[in-house]
Design an enzyme around this catalytic site. Sequence first.
Site, PDB file in Angstrom:
ATOM      1  N   CYS A 285      38.359  45.406  35.751  1.00 36.00           N
ATOM      2  CA  CYS A 285      37.094  46.071  36.059  1.00 36.00           C
ATOM      3  C   CYS A 285      37.219  47.599  36.001  1.00 36.00           C
ATOM      4  O   CYS A 285      37.354  48.260  37.047  1.00 36.00           O
ATOM      5  CB  CYS A 285      36.522  45.646  37.400  1.00 36.00           C
ATOM      6  SG  CYS A 285      34.794  46.187  37.493  1.00 36.00           S
TER       7      CYS A 285
ATOM      8  N   CYS B  29      30.046  44.824  33.368  1.00 35.71           N
ATOM      9  CA  CYS B  29      30.479  45.621  34.510  1.00 35.71           C
ATOM     10  C   CYS B  29      29.242  46.147  35.230  1.00 35.71           C
ATOM     11  O   CYS B  29      28.574  47.055  34.728  1.00 35.71           O
ATOM     12  CB  CYS B  29      31.351  46.773  34.012  1.00 35.71           C
ATOM     13  SG  CYS B  29      32.070  47.697  35.366  1.00 35.71           S
TER      14      CYS B  29
HETATM   15  P1  FAD Z   1      42.514  36.502  39.022  1.00 33.19           P
HETATM   16  O1  FAD Z   1      41.154  36.070  39.432  1.00 33.19           O
HETATM   17  O2  FAD Z   1      43.039  37.761  39.581  1.00 33.19           O
HETATM   18  O3  FAD Z   1      43.495  35.301  39.362  1.00 33.19           O
HETATM   19  C1  FAD Z   1      44.856  35.323  39.077  1.00 33.19           C
HETATM   20  C2  FAD Z   1      45.511  34.251  39.918  1.00 33.19           C
HETATM   21  O4  FAD Z   1      46.849  34.067  39.444  1.00 33.19           O
HETATM   22  C3  FAD Z   1      45.607  34.620  41.391  1.00 33.19           C
HETATM   23  O5  FAD Z   1      45.053  33.591  42.193  1.00 33.19           O
HETATM   24  C4  FAD Z   1      47.098  34.783  41.627  1.00 33.19           C
HETATM   25  O6  FAD Z   1      47.489  34.355  42.926  1.00 33.19           O
HETATM   26  C5  FAD Z   1      47.679  33.885  40.552  1.00 33.19           C
HETATM   27  N1  FAD Z   1      49.049  34.230  40.174  1.00 33.19           N
HETATM   28  C6  FAD Z   1      49.566  35.458  39.939  1.00 33.19           C
HETATM   29  N2  FAD Z   1      50.864  35.363  39.654  1.00 33.19           N
HETATM   30  C7  FAD Z   1      51.172  34.045  39.705  1.00 33.19           C
HETATM   31  C8  FAD Z   1      52.366  33.308  39.498  1.00 33.19           C
HETATM   32  N3  FAD Z   1      53.529  33.898  39.213  1.00 33.19           N
HETATM   33  N4  FAD Z   1      52.313  31.966  39.628  1.00 33.19           N
HETATM   34  C9  FAD Z   1      51.147  31.334  39.926  1.00 33.19           C
HETATM   35  N5  FAD Z   1      49.995  31.989  40.144  1.00 33.19           N
HETATM   36  C10 FAD Z   1      50.018  33.315  40.024  1.00 33.19           C
HETATM   37  N6  FAD Z   1      34.792  41.569  37.519  1.00 33.19           N
HETATM   38  C11 FAD Z   1      33.494  41.432  37.179  1.00 33.19           C
HETATM   39  O7  FAD Z   1      33.155  40.601  36.336  1.00 33.19           O
HETATM   40  N7  FAD Z   1      32.511  42.201  37.760  1.00 33.19           N
HETATM   41  C12 FAD Z   1      32.811  43.108  38.715  1.00 33.19           C
HETATM   42  O8  FAD Z   1      31.913  43.762  39.238  1.00 33.19           O
HETATM   43  C13 FAD Z   1      34.174  43.265  39.111  1.00 33.19           C
HETATM   44  N8  FAD Z   1      34.516  44.149  40.067  1.00 33.19           N
HETATM   45  C14 FAD Z   1      35.803  44.195  40.517  1.00 33.19           C
HETATM   46  C15 FAD Z   1      36.124  45.048  41.560  1.00 33.19           C
HETATM   47  C16 FAD Z   1      37.404  45.084  42.085  1.00 33.19           C
HETATM   48  C17 FAD Z   1      37.722  46.022  43.212  1.00 33.19           C
HETATM   49  C18 FAD Z   1      38.406  44.221  41.546  1.00 33.19           C
HETATM   50  C19 FAD Z   1      39.798  44.210  42.133  1.00 33.19           C
HETATM   51  C20 FAD Z   1      38.106  43.388  40.477  1.00 33.19           C
HETATM   52  C21 FAD Z   1      36.820  43.369  39.945  1.00 33.19           C
HETATM   53  N9  FAD Z   1      36.474  42.551  38.872  1.00 33.19           N
HETATM   54  C22 FAD Z   1      35.156  42.448  38.468  1.00 33.19           C
HETATM   55  C23 FAD Z   1      37.544  41.929  38.061  1.00 33.19           C
HETATM   56  C24 FAD Z   1      37.718  40.446  38.306  1.00 33.19           C
HETATM   57  O9  FAD Z   1      37.938  40.169  39.664  1.00 33.19           O
HETATM   58  C25 FAD Z   1      38.897  39.950  37.464  1.00 33.19           C
HETATM   59  O10 FAD Z   1      38.755  40.409  36.143  1.00 33.19           O
HETATM   60  C26 FAD Z   1      38.960  38.426  37.466  1.00 33.19           C
HETATM   61  O11 FAD Z   1      39.222  37.965  38.762  1.00 33.19           O
HETATM   62  C27 FAD Z   1      40.000  37.949  36.463  1.00 33.19           C
HETATM   63  O12 FAD Z   1      40.229  36.583  36.599  1.00 33.19           O
HETATM   64  P2  FAD Z   1      41.701  35.995  36.311  1.00 33.19           P
HETATM   65  O13 FAD Z   1      41.585  34.543  36.484  1.00 33.19           O
HETATM   66  O14 FAD Z   1      42.213  36.526  35.027  1.00 33.19           O
HETATM   67  O15 FAD Z   1      42.614  36.647  37.440  1.00 33.19           O
END
Ligand code: FAD
Length: 444
Positions: A193, A372
């Site tokens: 983000c 975003c």
């Molecule tokens: P995540 O949701 O981060 O999940 C990753 C998972 O992998 C976690 O549960 C973690 O525990 C797990 N993991 C990590 N390492 C390991 C390992 N070695 N073994 C097993 N599991 C592991 N997005 C939007 O669309 N709109 C917004 O307005 C927005 N605002 C945001 C504001 C903030 C402050 C933040 C921090 C993020 C924001 N985002 C937003 C971004 C969004 O949250 C992420 O892009 C999204 O969560 C990505 O999904 P993901 O599944 O790739 O990763």
Amino acid sequence: MSTVVPLTRLTSAAIRQSSGRGFSTSRTSHSKKHYQLLVVGGGSGGCATAAKFAGKLGKGHVAVVDPSEMHFYQPMWTLVGAGIKTLQASGRPMQSVLPRGCDWIKDQAVSFDPDRCTVTTGSGEQIGYDFLVVAMGMQLNYSQIKGLPEAFTVDQSVCSNYWSETVTQTFPALEALQQGNAIFTFPNTPVKCAGAPQKIMYLADHYLRKAGKRDNTNIIFNTSLGVIFGVKKYAERLLDIVKDRNIQVNYRRNLVEVRPEKKEAVFVDLDSPEGKTETFQYSFLHVTPPMSAPDPLRQSSLVNTDGYLDVSKETLQHVQYPNIFGIGDCTSVPTSKTAAAAAAQSGILQKNLQAVMSGGKMQGQYDGYTSCPLVTGNNKCILAEFDFAGQPLETFPIDQGKERRTMYHLKRDVMPELYWNLMLKGYWNGPALTRKLLHLGMSK
Ligand code: FAD
């Protein structure tokens, strides 16, 4: 056109499971755990993926590996930092968001052996799979900034919305701020983000004005980037906003050290060949940390030279291993890393993984859709939506580059519901269909 990767590296087990039989629910008789679909990471992308396949493959054939007790809706943390929502409202127990019939392996993945189709966990367990989806998100590298980990513990005016442990410090720090520099940072790495480092700045500006403290404070955005936002249309609007609100933006400044005892933040000028540094006094410091893919992934053979899971940006299939797919922030897909992007990717991944499982051709093609919601005040938001080329791909037939109250309510009230009730249950693939309908079929 979809990219078809020859199935040469698909393991015999996976081919046996997948060829011509559609979704197989038979299980190989290994003594170690073995799943037809193993998902590493139970965040936004991993949970949505597991939900899409758990029902189809049947009980016990899908597992999610994730050590976290809680699943957080991270987009809400912008509002938590501004005192608008609570941290509790942004999280649910992991068990409650995983789909029925899916096993939860509450451990972290520490290594990958894609040739043997196994993942090893922290406890040393080897888990076999026919198909693997990597959804590990981003790793927050706070410790790469000298003095920062200590500053979080000794200086209440240092905060960060990016971590569940530090986001609750942001609003108290704002409340305590009376005068001086309020500094917001953007690191010299890809981030999730890319709007979040400045959303909290606009919310802080709003709060300080309301509290009558804005005249005594300077708001400073020190960003490693050379632009305020990567998409021209929205960048132009944001430049007007920072000018109107008297916010100072310093480009190409990267935070390298925090000295809490002197309340100093040290930035490197990225355009200076000799690495010139500049020291700022702070009364409030909001840090967006350097980020990378998680170490166990970076240390595996599955990544590109930048350390991200090496997948085709259109099909989301790994470039070398056809039985491996990726979703979300940990992948090499060159779009802005958001939950909105993960939602759009989840529909493409479902189509393509399903096709590979049944020996068919992949048809799904990701266009880079990401979004975003740039919250610019306690009741205003610019809803940025765009594709791989950085071209706006807006859902509503209005100018979304304008600050709007409706978009703020969409972000604050509607999106969390959509996330918990549709995306995590596998029913939300992004707004493409809505966009087409609202644009009477004239949109991409
Ligand atoms: P995540 O949701 O981060 O999940 C990753 C998972 O992998 C976690 O549960 C973690 O525990 C797990 N993991 C990590 N390492 C390991 C390992 N070695 N073994 C097993 N599991 C592991 N997005 C939007 O669309 N709109 C917004 O307005 C927005 N605002 C945001 C504001 C903030 C402050 C933040 C921090 C993020 C924001 N985002 C937003 C971004 C969004 O949250 C992420 O892009 C999204 O969560 C990505 O999904 P993901 O599944 O790739 O990763």
